[in-house]
Each structure stands twice: as structure tokens, then as C-alpha cells.
Write an enzyme that holds these catalytic residues in place. Structure first.
Site, short mmCIF file in Angstrom:
data_model
loop_
_atom_site.label_atom_id
_atom_site.label_comp_id
_atom_site.label_asym_id
_atom_site.label_seq_id
_atom_site.Cartn_x
_atom_site.Cartn_y
_atom_site.Cartn_z
N SER A 116 -47.03 6.68 -20.35
CA SER A 116 -46.23 5.96 -19.36
C SER A 116 -45.73 4.60 -19.84
O SER A 116 -45.00 4.54 -20.81
CB SER A 116 -47.06 5.82 -18.09
OG SER A 116 -46.25 5.38 -17.06
N HIS A 117 -46.16 3.54 -19.18
CA HIS A 117 -45.62 2.21 -19.50
C HIS A 117 -46.34 1.58 -20.68
O HIS A 117 -46.00 0.47 -21.08
CB HIS A 117 -45.75 1.31 -18.28
CG HIS A 117 -47.18 1.12 -17.86
ND1 HIS A 117 -47.88 2.11 -17.24
CD2 HIS A 117 -48.03 0.08 -18.00
CE1 HIS A 117 -49.11 1.69 -17.01
NE2 HIS A 117 -49.23 0.46 -17.46
N ASP A 280 -39.59 3.29 -16.82
CA ASP A 280 -40.62 3.10 -17.84
C ASP A 280 -40.65 4.25 -18.83
O ASP A 280 -39.77 5.11 -18.84
CB ASP A 280 -41.99 2.91 -17.17
CG ASP A 280 -42.48 4.18 -16.50
OD1 ASP A 280 -41.63 4.99 -16.09
OD2 ASP A 280 -43.70 4.38 -16.40
N ASP A 282 -42.18 7.09 -19.18
CA ASP A 282 -42.10 8.48 -18.72
C ASP A 282 -41.19 8.66 -17.51
O ASP A 282 -41.16 9.75 -16.92
CB ASP A 282 -43.49 9.04 -18.44
CG ASP A 282 -44.21 8.29 -17.34
OD1 ASP A 282 -43.91 7.11 -17.14
OD2 ASP A 282 -45.06 8.90 -16.67
N ASP A 284 -41.12 7.45 -14.40
CA ASP A 284 -41.52 7.52 -12.99
C ASP A 284 -41.46 6.18 -12.28
O ASP A 284 -41.54 6.13 -11.06
CB ASP A 284 -42.92 8.18 -12.84
CG ASP A 284 -43.99 7.50 -13.68
OD1 ASP A 284 -43.68 6.53 -14.38
OD2 ASP A 284 -45.14 7.98 -13.62
N ARG A 285 -41.30 5.08 -13.03
CA ARG A 285 -41.24 3.78 -12.37
C ARG A 285 -39.80 3.31 -12.19
O ARG A 285 -38.90 3.81 -12.87
CB ARG A 285 -41.99 2.73 -13.19
CG ARG A 285 -43.45 3.01 -13.30
CD ARG A 285 -44.16 1.85 -13.96
NE ARG A 285 -45.58 2.14 -14.04
CZ ARG A 285 -46.53 1.23 -14.12
NH1 ARG A 285 -46.19 -0.05 -14.14
NH2 ARG A 285 -47.80 1.58 -14.19
N THR A 347 -55.13 3.29 -5.52
CA THR A 347 -54.12 3.23 -6.57
C THR A 347 -54.03 4.54 -7.34
O THR A 347 -55.05 5.13 -7.70
CB THR A 347 -54.48 2.08 -7.53
OG1 THR A 347 -54.40 0.85 -6.81
CG2 THR A 347 -53.54 2.03 -8.72
N LYS A 379 -44.05 9.84 -8.69
CA LYS A 379 -43.07 8.80 -8.43
C LYS A 379 -41.87 9.06 -9.32
O LYS A 379 -41.97 9.77 -10.31
CB LYS A 379 -43.67 7.42 -8.64
CG LYS A 379 -44.34 7.15 -9.98
CD LYS A 379 -45.07 5.83 -9.93
CE LYS A 379 -45.61 5.40 -11.28
NZ LYS A 379 -46.98 5.84 -11.53
#
Ligand code: VG1
Ligand code: CO
Length: 546
Positions: A116-117, A280, A282, A284-285, A347, A379
Site C-alpha cells: 500500500s502506502h 497511494d 495500491d 485505495d486511498r 481501524t 476503500k
């Protein structure tokens, strides 16, 4: 097809965190590492009748080690008896697109290869996570079973075969397995066309509206080029850093005000575009910045909820909304006005899955730049930008005007998150344990003129399956509605990351134009003093402020 059974022994530390297993590339590249984890996933989720007839979706964000890991996964899927693997061409699938493909093809589940990020490249991070048939991240019950299996594994199943061509779309076979290499964008684009009015969005761009989308050399490039530029007619150059690179061009693909600083500066400058956005590693953000105004993710969630009817998919209204506990309560106020339920979850996206599956919520989000809806079970960064564009097209106002009206209607939740990264693990745990120990005595106390009314270790009971998740963050709430939350990150790979979330409600529109750091300054100091952050961590200031 000759299945090879390779003897192996457990490798410590394979406990999935907030979003799957994340480690340094060097660790994933160790012998048996990917194999041990993937076999543990298969063992933990194998139905009584095995994987015969079932499909597995595989794809990743294109980071370093993606291609090698995908070849390994495909061989193991064949050896473990899957009928089909659906893989994005070039090994590419954004996280929301993987969720979409799992659902569109009624797959058994999917393996998403991403950290991810987190930074990429040979010295960066890698990750693997399993998503179930609903398209969503495996719930804790499954991740616990996977972890237990990693501690007991004795062998894994694979094939001794050369690498497959994963760049050319089409179907090829590997033993009894059919490997379908698909266009990573196609299913996702079709879904977006069903959710949004593409004609209205085309008209918006035709009228001269300007978007700047920073794909950060991560996975959203192909999606953003296809949707914003090719489908919606935004001019070439709307999407920047649109080619996925294994090391993200040497940058950190985290769309925050530190790592997307150039976009922020452009949006604050003269002649800024109408909307600035970034996603980001992947995909999703989402980061949302209007001309001259940064919209905090918590506020963005609230504004999307208040205006969702602007998009056809949500024209009938929302069943309910949810936010993660550290996310500000801005969306709670919108839910109250709309007369719909608002859930507070721990979270991590996995906690929204049950609520979405049960139809209890339509929209949900997190303060960490994650927003999504019931269209997939992840997301979704590009989706969030399309929903913002739909609202801007329908309301014919600027982001700044929409934000100002929103705050005038609901009040403003000033909000910030301070991250202390790569803190020594024992020091971070010591800080949390010391604070936890003091929590029971806090309610009723006053500190710096603020009376504490709540102090607890957040615990969540899932209203759908009654599962309980404990130790989800320390909350301290004050009589005036302000709040401080402390958590340790579950996605980092070096030391510990302490996250401190600070929130204060401001009803007075005359005080809605402040800089959040200034508006929250006394509470920020209080957050530092209550936990003794400098003493425990040796840090005087956070590494990242959002
Ligand atoms: C962070 C965020 C959390 C998010 C998670 C995965 O987790 O705080 O809200 O769900 O990353 O997002 P943590 O445990 O580090 O605070 V992503 O885009 O990295 O999959
Ligand atoms: Co992500």
C-alpha cells in the site's frame, strides 16, 4: 501435472497486521517465505471439498518483487487444485479493482500483493493479503487462522514449471489450472460507469473544469488515464506520474501533505486547478485538495455523505454510514441530520465488511485518506475522486464553497494526526502500557482546564456477527467534546509508529477559517504531555503531520 511437495518449517513473525502481512522485500525474498505464507492462507481457507472448480484472483500494485511473487502464487494455486486464476496483465490490479474483479467473476477470493502506502523498491516493503469472496479483506477470524497455520506448516505444494507470460491478455494453462490474464482496468471501468453519470462528468470537463491527479508512479496510473483522460475527456497531462514503477520513482506513495507536497503547492498556488487528488501505492486511498483548500479525509467523508445523492448510484440515499474510531465525528453529524445510523469501527477496512454485506451501511471511511462504498469491499481512491467530481458537477460550486457551507451547517471538526515513525518498539509499547494503566483513574480529572469524561481502550462488538475486537486504541474524551486517541500502527515494518489523533469541535462559523494546527495547538500540547511522548520516544516533534 506433477505436484511438488516441498518440506518447510515455520517462519516467525507472519502475523497479518491492519491490512495483511507487510515486511521488507528482503524478508519476502528469503527462501520459502512467500510459499509458507501462501500455503498457510490456502490451508486456512480451503473448503471441505477443496478448491476444485474455484477461481482465485491475483494482482498487485506493481512494486518490486510483484512479478516474482505472482509467478509463485500461480504455481501454488495450480498445485493446490484451483480451477482458474484471474490475474491482471503485467501483474497489475489496484486493491479496489481486485475487490471488483473478485465480485464480478464470483471468485473464491483473491491474493493482493501490496504494501500500500509503504515505500517500494529493493530496500522497501512488500505485502500479501487475502480477500474473501465478498471482495473484502479477510476478517480477524480468518487472519488468526492463517497466522496459526504459519506456526505449524510442514510443507507447501507447488509445480516445477517455467514462468508464464502474464503481460499478454488471454487464457493459458498451467497443468489443470486455467490462467486468465485480464485487462486490469476493464471490470473496474464498467463498474464506475454504472455508479456515475459519465455524460455529466464529460460535460464538466468540456466546460473547462481542471483536475490534477497524481498517481505517484503507483498502481492508479492506468485507471486514471483510462477514466479521467480517455473516458471523461480531461486533457492529457491531467494525470501526472501515471506510469507504475517498481520503486514508485524513488518516492513514498503515500498521498499525504508530506509526500504529495508538489500537488499541495500547486493547489495553493496562483492558477491552481479546480480539484487536486492523489492516490497511494495500491490505489485505495485518496487525497482531496480544492483550489486553496485541503479537505481532511474525515471532512471529505462527511461531505461525500452529505452530498452522495449527486451521483446516480446513491440517488436513493444512504442506508447508513461508518467510520473508524480515530476518524473525526464530522460524518456522525451528517448521519444524524439524515436520520441514518452511524457505526464506529476499529481501524482497518476489514471491519466494514460485515456492515456492507448486511446492507447496514452504504458509505464508510477512515481518517487515513480512505473512503468507499458498497460498490466493492475495499476503500477506493479513484471512486472517491469520481464522487467528488459528481458533486462539483451537480452543485456548480468550488470545493472551498462546499466546505464552507458544510461547516456552517454542521459545525467544523478541527482534526489532525501526528505520526512518530520508527520509534523503538519497547519505548512505544512502554508509552502505551503506561497510559493504559492510568486510564481507569482519568475520568473526572481535569487537565489544563479540560475535564476528562471518557478514558478507555477501544473495544468493538461487531453488530452483525457479534465478534469482539479488543485493544483498538486508547481514547481520552473531554467534556467539551474534544478528543485525543493514541494507537500503534499495524502496517509499519521498522520499529513502531505511534499515531496521535486530535480532534475538537467548533460550532462558530466565525472561527471556521483557522489553520488546524493553530486551532488545535493547546490540545496538541496536552496530547504530548499526557502521554509523555518526548520522554518515552526521545522525539520533540512528529515526523508526519496530516
Ligand atoms: C493504516 C491506517 C488505516 C488503514 C491501513 C491500511 O493503518 O491508519 O486507517 O486502514 O493503514 O491502509 P495503521 O495500522 O498503520 O494505522 V493501506 O492504504 O496501507 O492498505
Ligand atoms: Co493503500
Amino acid at each position: 501435472m506433477i505436484v511438488t511437495r516441498v518440506p518447510t518449517t515455520p517462519i516467525a513473525g507472519m502475523k497479518p497486521g491492519t491490512s495483511g502481512l507487510r515486511k521488507k522485500v528482503a524478508e519476502f525474498a528469503r527462501p520459502h517465505y512467500v510459499e509458507n505464507f501462501v500455503q498457510s492462507v490456502f490451508d486456512a481457507v480451503r473448503p471441505p471439498a477443496g478448491f476444485a472448480g474455484l477461481a482465485l484472483v491475483v494482482g498487485g500494485d506493481g512494486r518490486f518483487h510483484n512479478r516474482e511473487a505472482i509467478q509463485t502464487v500461480i504455481r501454488m494455486a495450480a498445485a493446490n487444485g484451483f480451477a482458474r486464476v484471474i490475474v491482471g496483465a503485467g501483474g497489475i490490479l489496484s486493491t479496489p479493482a481486485a475487490s471488483c474483479v473478485i465480485r464480478a467473476h464470483q471468485a473464491f477470493g483473491g491474493l493482493i500483493l501490496s504494501a500500500s502506502h509503504n515505500p517500494g523498491g529493493p530496500d522497501g516493503d512488500f505485502g500479501i493479503k487475502f480477500n474473501a469472496a465478498n471482495g473484502g479483506p479477510a476478517p480477524e477470524r480468518i487472519t488468526d487462522a492463517i497466522y496459526a497455520r504459519t506456526l505449524a506448516i510442514t510443507e507447501y505444494l507447488t509445480l516445477d514449471t517455467p514462468d508464464l507470460d502474464l503481460d499478454t491478455p488471454g487464457t493459458r494453462s498451467l497443468g489443470t489450472l486455467a490462467v486468465e490474464v485480464v485487462d486490469p482496468v476493464a471490470d473496474y471501468l464498467a463498474l464506475m460507469q454504472r455508479l456515475f453519470d459519465f455524460d455529466a462528468l464529460r460535460a464538466l470537463f468540456a466546460s473547462g473544469f481542471r483536475l490534477r491527479f497524481d498517481a505517484m508512479h503507483a498502481v492508479t496510473g492506468p485507471y486514471a488515464h483510462a477514466i479521467f483522460e480517455r473516458e471523461l475527456g480531461a486533457p492529457a497531462g491531467t494525470v501526472i506520474s501515471g506510469t507504475p514503477l517498481p520503486d514508485f520513482g524513488g518516492h513514498h506513495p503515500d498521498p499525504n501533505l508530506v509526500h504529495a507536497k508538489a500537488l499541495y503547492d500547486e493547489m495553493m498556488g496562483a492558477d491552481a486547478p479546480d480539484l487536486g487528488a492523489a492516490s497511494d501505492g495500491d490505489g485505495d486511498r485518496n487525497l482531496i485538495i480544492g483550489r486553496g483548500i485541503f479537505v481532511s479525509p474525515s471532512d471529505s467523508l462527511a461531505m461525500l455523505a452529505a452530498n452522495a445523492r449527486c451521483a446516480p448510484a446513491y440517488a436513493q440515499g444512504l442506508a447508513g454510514v461508518a467510520r473508524s474510531m480515530p476518524t473525526s465525528a464530522a460524518v456522525d453529524r451528517v448521519a444524524q441530520t439524515l436520520g441514518i445510523p452511524c457505526y464506529e469501527t476499529p481501524t482497518g477496512w476489514k471491519f466494514f465488511g460485515n456492515l456492507l454485506d448486511a446492507g447496514r451501511i452504504t458509505l464508510c471511511g477512515e481518517e487515513s485518506a480512505g473512503t468507499g462504498s458498497d460498490h466493492v469491499r475495499e476503500k477506493d481512491g479513484v471512486w472517491a475522486v469520481l464522487l467528488w467530481l459528481s458533486i462539483l458537477a451537480a452543485r456548480r460550486q468550488s470545493v472551498r464553497e462546499i466546505a464552507a457551507e458544510h461547516w456552517a451547517t454542521y459545525g467544523r471538526h478541527y482534526y489532525t494526526r501526528h505520526d512518530y515513525e520508527a520509534v523503538e518498539t519497547e519505548a512505544a509499547q512502554g508509552l502505551m502500557e503506561h497510559l493504559l494503566e492510568r486510564l481507569p483513574r482519568m475520568p473526572g480529572e481535569s487537565i489544563a482546564g479540560r475535564r476528562i469524561v471518557l478514558a478507555d481502550d477501544f473495544e468493538y462488538s461487531d453488530p452483525v456477527d457479534a465478534s469482539v475486537s479488543r485493544h483498538q486504541g486508547l481514547r481520552i474524551g473531554f467534556a467539551d467534546g474534544s478528543r485525543i486517541v493514541y494507537r500503534l500502527s499495524g502496517t509499519g515494518t521498522s520499529g513502531a509508529t505511534l499515531r496521535v489523533y486530535i480532534e475538537q469541535f467548533e460550532p462558530d462559523p466565525a472561527r471556521h477559517g483557522l489553520d488546524p494546527q493553530a486551532a488545535l495547538a493547546p490540545l496538541i500540547t496536552l496530547a504530548r504531555d499526557i502521554a509523555g511522548i518526548p520522554a518515552w520516544t526521545g522525539r520533540e516533534a512528529p515526523d508526519v503531520i496530516t
